[in-house]
Design a protein around this motif. Structure first.
Motif, PDB file in Angstrom:
ATOM      1  N   ARG A   1     190.052 139.115 136.338  1.00 43.03           N
ATOM      2  CA  ARG A   1     189.505 138.362 135.201  1.00 43.03           C
ATOM      3  C   ARG A   1     188.655 139.239 134.282  1.00 43.03           C
ATOM      4  O   ARG A   1     188.451 138.913 133.117  1.00 43.03           O
ATOM      5  CB  ARG A   1     188.726 137.153 135.683  1.00 43.03           C
ATOM      6  CG  ARG A   1     187.438 137.482 136.395  1.00 43.03           C
ATOM      7  CD  ARG A   1     186.657 136.208 136.731  1.00 43.03           C
ATOM      8  NE  ARG A   1     185.457 136.539 137.447  1.00 43.03           N
ATOM      9  CZ  ARG A   1     185.209 136.169 138.689  1.00 43.03           C
ATOM     10  NH1 ARG A   1     186.069 135.421 139.335  1.00 43.03           N
ATOM     11  NH2 ARG A   1     184.101 136.527 139.279  1.00 43.03           N
ATOM     12  N   ASP A   2     188.146 140.358 134.788  1.00 41.16           N
ATOM     13  CA  ASP A   2     187.371 141.277 133.956  1.00 41.16           C
ATOM     14  C   ASP A   2     188.270 142.127 133.050  1.00 41.16           C
ATOM     15  O   ASP A   2     187.791 142.721 132.085  1.00 41.16           O
ATOM     16  CB  ASP A   2     186.524 142.212 134.821  1.00 41.16           C
ATOM     17  CG  ASP A   2     185.431 141.482 135.581  1.00 41.16           C
ATOM     18  OD1 ASP A   2     185.034 140.382 135.138  1.00 41.16           O
ATOM     19  OD2 ASP A   2     184.984 142.004 136.615  1.00 41.16           O
ATOM     20  N   VAL A   3     189.548 142.193 133.374  1.00 42.59           N
ATOM     21  CA  VAL A   3     190.479 143.072 132.672  1.00 42.59           C
ATOM     22  C   VAL A   3     191.381 142.300 131.701  1.00 42.59           C
ATOM     23  O   VAL A   3     191.722 142.807 130.631  1.00 42.59           O
ATOM     24  CB  VAL A   3     191.328 143.861 133.702  1.00 42.59           C
ATOM     25  CG1 VAL A   3     192.338 144.750 133.017  1.00 42.59           C
ATOM     26  CG2 VAL A   3     190.430 144.683 134.621  1.00 42.59           C
ATOM     27  N   VAL A   4     191.752 141.072 132.061  1.00 46.58           N
ATOM     28  CA  VAL A   4     192.662 140.274 131.224  1.00 46.58           C
ATOM     29  C   VAL A   4     192.039 140.038 129.846  1.00 46.58           C
ATOM     30  O   VAL A   4     190.877 139.684 129.727  1.00 46.58           O
ATOM     31  CB  VAL A   4     192.991 138.919 131.904  1.00 46.58           C
ATOM     32  CG1 VAL A   4     193.776 138.017 130.966  1.00 46.58           C
ATOM     33  CG2 VAL A   4     193.757 139.147 133.188  1.00 46.58           C
ATOM     34  N   GLY A   5     192.825 140.292 128.798  1.00 50.80           N
ATOM     35  CA  GLY A   5     192.364 140.096 127.422  1.00 50.80           C
ATOM     36  C   GLY A   5     191.747 141.333 126.809  1.00 50.80           C
ATOM     37  O   GLY A   5     191.469 141.365 125.609  1.00 50.80           O
ATOM     38  N   GLN A   6     191.538 142.376 127.602  1.00 45.91           N
ATOM     39  CA  GLN A   6     190.979 143.620 127.088  1.00 45.91           C
ATOM     40  C   GLN A   6     192.096 144.464 126.474  1.00 45.91           C
ATOM     41  O   GLN A   6     193.271 144.190 126.651  1.00 45.91           O
ATOM     42  CB  GLN A   6     190.288 144.394 128.210  1.00 45.91           C
ATOM     43  CG  GLN A   6     189.117 143.665 128.831  1.00 45.91           C
ATOM     44  CD  GLN A   6     187.949 143.549 127.889  1.00 45.91           C
ATOM     45  OE1 GLN A   6     187.573 144.506 127.220  1.00 45.91           O
ATOM     46  NE2 GLN A   6     187.362 142.372 127.819  1.00 45.91           N
ATOM     47  N   GLU A   7     191.727 145.527 125.781  1.00 45.74           N
ATOM     48  CA  GLU A   7     192.675 146.423 125.137  1.00 45.74           C
ATOM     49  C   GLU A   7     192.645 147.781 125.831  1.00 45.74           C
ATOM     50  O   GLU A   7     191.565 148.302 126.128  1.00 45.74           O
ATOM     51  CB  GLU A   7     192.298 146.572 123.665  1.00 45.74           C
ATOM     52  CG  GLU A   7     193.197 147.496 122.894  1.00 45.74           C
ATOM     53  CD  GLU A   7     192.766 147.604 121.441  1.00 45.74           C
ATOM     54  OE1 GLU A   7     193.201 146.779 120.635  1.00 45.74           O
ATOM     55  OE2 GLU A   7     191.963 148.508 121.140  1.00 45.74           O
ATOM     56  N   ALA A   8     193.819 148.349 126.070  1.00 49.15           N
ATOM     57  CA  ALA A   8     193.893 149.688 126.657  1.00 49.15           C
ATOM     58  C   ALA A   8     193.424 150.708 125.630  1.00 49.15           C
ATOM     59  O   ALA A   8     193.882 150.710 124.497  1.00 49.15           O
ATOM     60  CB  ALA A   8     195.325 149.986 127.095  1.00 49.15           C
ATOM     61  N   ARG A   9     192.487 151.551 126.015  1.00 46.49           N
ATOM     62  CA  ARG A   9     191.988 152.609 125.128  1.00 46.49           C
ATOM     63  C   ARG A   9     192.787 153.903 125.306  1.00 46.49           C
ATOM     64  O   ARG A   9     192.819 154.745 124.433  1.00 46.49           O
ATOM     65  CB  ARG A   9     190.507 152.905 125.409  1.00 46.49           C
ATOM     66  CG  ARG A   9     189.593 151.718 125.237  1.00 46.49           C
ATOM     67  CD  ARG A   9     189.394 151.425 123.773  1.00 46.49           C
ATOM     68  NE  ARG A   9     188.732 150.146 123.601  1.00 46.49           N
ATOM     69  CZ  ARG A   9     187.658 149.969 122.877  1.00 46.49           C
ATOM     70  NH1 ARG A   9     187.113 150.970 122.259  1.00 46.49           N
ATOM     71  NH2 ARG A   9     187.146 148.763 122.753  1.00 46.49           N
ATOM     72  N   VAL A  10     193.397 154.041 126.484  1.00 43.42           N
ATOM     73  CA  VAL A  10     194.229 155.196 126.819  1.00 43.42           C
ATOM     74  C   VAL A  10     195.492 154.674 127.494  1.00 43.42           C
ATOM     75  O   VAL A  10     195.582 153.491 127.808  1.00 43.42           O
ATOM     76  CB  VAL A  10     193.491 156.175 127.775  1.00 43.42           C
ATOM     77  CG1 VAL A  10     192.263 156.778 127.113  1.00 43.42           C
ATOM     78  CG2 VAL A  10     193.106 155.482 129.066  1.00 43.42           C
ATOM     79  N   ALA A  11     196.454 155.542 127.727  1.00 47.13           N
ATOM     80  CA  ALA A  11     197.662 155.128 128.448  1.00 47.13           C
ATOM     81  C   ALA A  11     197.289 154.787 129.895  1.00 47.13           C
ATOM     82  O   ALA A  11     196.562 155.536 130.547  1.00 47.13           O
ATOM     83  CB  ALA A  11     198.706 156.232 128.418  1.00 47.13           C
ATOM     84  N   LEU A  12     197.772 153.641 130.372  1.00 45.09           N
ATOM     85  CA  LEU A  12     197.533 153.205 131.751  1.00 45.09           C
ATOM     86  C   LEU A  12     198.873 153.196 132.468  1.00 45.09           C
ATOM     87  O   LEU A  12     199.827 152.607 131.982  1.00 45.09           O
ATOM     88  CB  LEU A  12     196.907 151.806 131.768  1.00 45.09           C
ATOM     89  CG  LEU A  12     195.569 151.661 131.051  1.00 45.09           C
ATOM     90  CD1 LEU A  12     195.141 150.198 131.001  1.00 45.09           C
ATOM     91  CD2 LEU A  12     194.509 152.496 131.729  1.00 45.09           C
TER      92      LEU A  12
END
Length: 140
Positions: free
Chosen positions: A54-65
């Motif tokens: 839940r801390d990660v969903v909706g966030q934007e990747a800043r680098v390639a994951l």
């Protein structure tokens, strides 16, 4: 007997903390929004990685994951509201003074990010904090 307990306690403390960590299930490019279907849970070391989806969903990747690798705290952030070269509203508030003008963002940024902006009137480069409405509050 006491020495055995102390040795056992030290051995436990010396080992890395193994817990559930959040990983991606597919490659995500910088700028991609992260959805629940992009994530999975895996056992691993939890040093500077997320442990709750839940801390990660909706966030934007800043680098390639990349798949099956932990997501570190500095690799994601709030989705960008301001894109590079976008015209934004600049706001400066002083003690009894409020100035509003237009500027050009020189960087991408999400809510709370510090970005460089150029005042279109004076061509001066300033710094500001991206606000929830997409404007930038000038700090310098």
């Amino acid at each position: 007997m006491k020495h055995w307990l102390i040795s056992f306690a030290l051995l436990l403390c010396a080992q890395s903390a193994v817990a559930d960590i959040v990983v991606t299930t597919r490659t995500l490019r910088p700028g991609d929004l992260i959805s629940e279907s992009d994530l999975g849970i895996k056992a691993g070391e939890r040093t500077d990685s997320y442990d709750r989806m839940r801390d990660v969903v909706g966030q934007e990747a800043r680098v390639a994951l990349y798949p099956n690798r932990p997501i570190h705290f500095d690799q994601i952030g709030p989705p960008a509201l301001v894109d590079r070269n976008q015209i934004v509203s600049l706001r400066y508030s002083g003690k009894s003074l409020m100035i509003t003008t237009d500027g050009r963002s020189l960087e991408r940024g999400g809510i709370g990010d510090r970005v460089r902006i150029m005042n279109l009137s004076s061509r001066t480069t300033l710094f500001g904090i991206v606000q929830a409405d997409g404007s930038v509050a000038v700090t310098q």
